[in-house]
Design a protein around this motif. Structure first.
Motif, PDB file in Angstrom:
ATOM      1  N   GLY A  24      40.378  49.557  85.665  1.00  0.00           N
ATOM      2  CA  GLY A  24      39.660  50.288  84.624  1.00  0.00           C
ATOM      3  C   GLY A  24      38.486  51.022  85.231  1.00  0.00           C
ATOM      4  N   CYS A  25      38.171  52.173  84.702  1.00  0.00           N
ATOM      5  CA  CYS A  25      37.089  52.994  85.246  1.00  0.00           C
ATOM      6  C   CYS A  25      35.731  52.533  84.718  1.00  0.00           C
ATOM      7  N   ASN A  26      34.784  52.429  85.619  1.00  0.00           N
ATOM      8  CA  ASN A  26      33.439  52.001  85.261  1.00  0.00           C
ATOM      9  C   ASN A  26      32.750  53.002  84.343  1.00  0.00           C
ATOM     10  N   ASN A  27      32.994  54.304  84.547  1.00  0.00           N
ATOM     11  CA  ASN A  27      32.298  55.321  83.756  1.00  0.00           C
ATOM     12  C   ASN A  27      32.668  55.272  82.270  1.00  0.00           C
ATOM     13  N   VAL A  28      33.781  54.616  81.919  1.00  0.00           N
ATOM     14  CA  VAL A  28      34.149  54.434  80.503  1.00  0.00           C
ATOM     15  C   VAL A  28      34.215  52.950  80.151  1.00  0.00           C
ATOM     16  N   LYS A  29      33.560  52.140  80.973  1.00  0.00           N
ATOM     17  CA  LYS A  29      33.455  50.691  80.743  1.00  0.00           C
ATOM     18  C   LYS A  29      34.822  50.034  80.535  1.00  0.00           C
ATOM     19  N   GLN A  30      35.783  50.471  81.329  1.00  0.00           N
ATOM     20  CA  GLN A  30      37.143  49.924  81.340  1.00  0.00           C
ATOM     21  C   GLN A  30      37.892  50.111  80.009  1.00  0.00           C
ATOM     22  N   SER A  31      37.432  51.027  79.159  1.00  0.00           N
ATOM     23  CA  SER A  31      38.147  51.268  77.908  1.00  0.00           C
ATOM     24  C   SER A  31      39.481  51.968  78.153  1.00  0.00           C
ATOM     25  N   ASP A  32      39.708  52.439  79.365  1.00  0.00           N
ATOM     26  CA  ASP A  32      40.960  53.102  79.717  1.00  0.00           C
ATOM     27  C   ASP A  32      41.996  52.136  80.294  1.00  0.00           C
ATOM     28  N   TYR A  33      41.637  50.889  80.518  1.00  0.00           N
ATOM     29  CA  TYR A  33      42.556  49.916  81.122  1.00  0.00           C
ATOM     30  C   TYR A  33      43.744  49.633  80.194  1.00  0.00           C
ATOM     31  N   ARG A  34      44.965  49.666  80.738  1.00  0.00           N
ATOM     32  CA  ARG A  34      46.171  49.402  79.959  1.00  0.00           C
ATOM     33  C   ARG A  34      47.113  48.439  80.689  1.00  0.00           C
ATOM     34  N   GLY A  35      46.534  47.554  81.486  1.00  0.00           N
ATOM     35  CA  GLY A  35      47.329  46.592  82.242  1.00  0.00           C
ATOM     36  C   GLY A  35      47.694  45.355  81.450  1.00  0.00           C
ATOM     37  N   THR A  36      48.142  44.326  82.163  1.00  0.00           N
ATOM     38  CA  THR A  36      48.668  43.127  81.511  1.00  0.00           C
ATOM     39  C   THR A  36      47.877  41.857  81.805  1.00  0.00           C
ATOM     40  N   ILE A  37      46.639  41.975  82.266  1.00  0.00           N
ATOM     41  CA  ILE A  37      45.807  40.781  82.435  1.00  0.00           C
ATOM     42  C   ILE A  37      45.576  40.204  81.046  1.00  0.00           C
ATOM     43  N   ASN A  38      45.817  38.891  80.894  1.00  0.00           N
ATOM     44  CA  ASN A  38      45.748  38.296  79.552  1.00  0.00           C
ATOM     45  C   ASN A  38      44.976  36.979  79.511  1.00  0.00           C
ATOM     46  N   THR A  39      43.980  36.855  80.394  1.00  0.00           N
ATOM     47  CA  THR A  39      43.081  35.699  80.366  1.00  0.00           C
ATOM     48  C   THR A  39      41.659  36.178  80.643  1.00  0.00           C
ATOM     49  N   GLY A  80      30.808  51.039  73.565  1.00  0.00           N
ATOM     50  CA  GLY A  80      29.389  51.128  73.231  1.00  0.00           C
ATOM     51  C   GLY A  80      28.716  49.771  73.181  1.00  0.00           C
ATOM     52  N   SER A  81      29.510  48.709  72.998  1.00  0.00           N
ATOM     53  CA  SER A  81      28.980  47.347  72.906  1.00  0.00           C
ATOM     54  C   SER A  81      29.333  46.488  74.110  1.00  0.00           C
ATOM     55  N   ASN A  82      30.532  46.675  74.636  1.00  0.00           N
ATOM     56  CA  ASN A  82      31.010  45.848  75.748  1.00  0.00           C
ATOM     57  C   ASN A  82      30.927  46.632  77.050  1.00  0.00           C
ATOM     58  N   ASP A  83      30.532  45.949  78.119  1.00  0.00           N
ATOM     59  CA  ASP A  83      30.437  46.609  79.418  1.00  0.00           C
ATOM     60  C   ASP A  83      31.752  46.627  80.176  1.00  0.00           C
ATOM     61  N   TYR A  84      32.671  45.743  79.822  1.00  0.00           N
ATOM     62  CA  TYR A  84      33.946  45.615  80.533  1.00  0.00           C
ATOM     63  C   TYR A  84      35.046  45.286  79.535  1.00  0.00           C
TER      64      TYR A  84
END
Length: 112
Positions: A24-39, A80-84
């Protein structure tokens, strides 16, 4: 296009994009992440984003979002609320951060 700077040891692509399934990109606080990490970072299992608890977070947009509905993966619906990226555990998911890798900064730049 390739690097034309004389000090380059080898040609490198200028416009490689981040793989949203792996980082996930830091400049959008990982809002672009679409992977499968689930923990979470602590190893707590995520639950589906469209559980009834999400009615308490109407601003998340996840319940009706086809990209996220029904999944159990880490996401950041509120940059806007979460950093990651966070994990819905059924509790206060604002603090259930996931261990999603950060993409390289140059991969997160706007397309050429």
């Amino acid at each position: 296009e390739y690097c034309s700077v004389p000090n380059c040891r080898r040609a490198t692509p200028l416009c490689s994009a981040a793989d949203k399934a792996t980082c996930g990109c830091n400049n959008v606080k990982q809002s672009d992440y679409r992977g499968t990490i689930n923990t979470t970072k602590e190893g707590v299992q995520c639950v589906a984003w469209n559980v009834d608890d999400l009615q308490n977070y109407p601003e998340s947009g996840l319940k009706n979002n086809n990209n996220s509905e029904g999944n159990i993966f880490c996401r950041n619906p509120r940059p806007g609320s979460n950093d990651y990226a966070v994990c819905n555990t059924g509790d206060d998911w604002d603090e259930n951060y996931c261990d999603v890798p950060m993409c390289k900064p140059h991969e997160c730049m706007p397309p050429c």
